[in-house]
Design an enzyme around this catalytic site. Structure first.
Site, short mmCIF file in Angstrom:
data_model
loop_
_atom_site.label_atom_id
_atom_site.label_comp_id
_atom_site.label_asym_id
_atom_site.label_seq_id
_atom_site.Cartn_x
_atom_site.Cartn_y
_atom_site.Cartn_z
N GLY A 95 0.68 -1.21 -0.06
CA GLY A 95 -0.04 0.15 -0.01
C GLY A 95 0.75 1.19 0.09
N TRP A 149 2.60 2.87 -2.49
CA TRP A 149 2.31 3.63 -3.31
C TRP A 149 0.92 4.39 -3.48
CZ3 TRP A 149 4.37 2.66 -8.96
CH2 TRP A 149 5.86 2.61 -9.11
N ASP A 173 -5.04 -5.76 -5.53
CA ASP A 173 -4.13 -6.86 -5.44
C ASP A 173 -4.83 -8.10 -4.96
OD1 ASP A 173 -0.82 -6.45 -5.01
OD2 ASP A 173 -1.89 -8.37 -4.25
N ASP A 214 -8.21 -10.32 -8.73
CA ASP A 214 -7.37 -10.52 -9.67
C ASP A 214 -7.80 -9.42 -10.90
OD1 ASP A 214 -5.97 -11.36 -12.00
OD2 ASP A 214 -6.41 -13.42 -11.48
N ASP A 265 3.68 -1.29 -9.50
CA ASP A 265 5.15 -1.58 -9.04
C ASP A 265 5.15 -3.36 -8.97
OD1 ASP A 265 7.38 -0.99 -7.72
OD2 ASP A 265 6.49 -1.38 -5.71
N LYS A 276 6.93 -0.77 -13.40
CA LYS A 276 8.26 -1.52 -12.90
C LYS A 276 8.70 -2.48 -14.07
CE LYS A 276 9.02 -3.71 -9.16
NZ LYS A 276 9.15 -3.86 -7.61
#
Length: 223
Positions: A49, A51, A69, A88, A108, A148
């Site tokens: 959490g 970000w 998530d 999902d 990320d 990322k």
């Protein structure tokens, strides 16, 4: 190097962030101007959490963050404008996300690492290409994306694909990233309108490089 990393850990504790990763996003946003007041933000693979904390504070009360998530995220202490989904992402659309189209998409996410740099790199590339496949559905024209990726031979082609979709797409290494880490962040500004995108190679560069046959998407899509 250890003292430098401890600095970011201590700083995160002092400022109430859940992990040092918060400073990666703050550095990206300070330099690349990704987030604005009032923005609607989608945080992909948001656990734990950090970000979402940064984004929620920076978009302000008029903005909102939808954090997704597979892993549960503790809601305590998060800004009030952050909404959590334990789900999902591959099974979600704008309706199930409970939001209209977004101004910013953040990711990320990274695959579960195996110790095989070649395989980890290509799994990371695959995650990013999967994300780029969904971005036109989630992100408004002119919107921004940060994702990322692990550097390697396919990184350049991923950057080229992002550049065909956005006005600007560049790699960036935040100061809070470990010096020895292969992680890089692709920072994309200004999603082009559909008619202006060059998506002749929508799957990225995998046909151009010796990649093993594509397996089922790895668990890292949601990590």
């Amino acid at each position: 190097m250890r003292d430098v990393q401890d600095h970011w850990f201590r700083q995160a504790k002092r400022e109430g962030y859940r992990s040092r990763a918060a400073f990666k996003l703050t550095d990206i946003d300070d330099r690349k101007r990704i987030l604005s007041k009032g923005d609607r933000v989608l945080d992909c693979g948001a656990a734990p959490g950090s970000w979402s904390q940064v984004a929620g504070r920076r978009v302000g009360r008029r903005g909102s963050v939808v954090a997704v998530d597979l892993k549960p995220i503790d809601p305590s202490g998060l800004p009030e404008n952050v909404t959590l989904h334990e789900a999902d992402l591959r099974e979600m659309d704008l309706e199930t996300l409970g939001a209209g189209i977004f101004d910013v998409v953040l990711s990320d996410m990274a695959p579960d690492t195996t110790g095989d740099p070649f395989g980890d790199h290509h799994r990371s590339i695959r995650l990013c290409n999967d994300l780029l496949d969904r971005v036109p559905e989630w992100l408004r024209p002119g919107g921004n994306l940060v994702m990322k990726v692990f550097e390697g031979e396919a990184y350049r082609d991923l950057l080229l694909r992002a550049g065909r979709m956005f006005e600007r797409a560049k790699g960036f290494k935040p100061v809070a990233s470990r010096g020895e880490s292969v992680e890089m962040f692709v920072v994309c500004n200004g999603l082009r309108p559909a008619e202006d995108r060059d998506e002749e190679d929508p799957g990225g560069s995998e046909e151009m490089i010796p990649v093993p046959p594509r397996p089922k998407p790895p668990p890292g899509w949601n990590d």
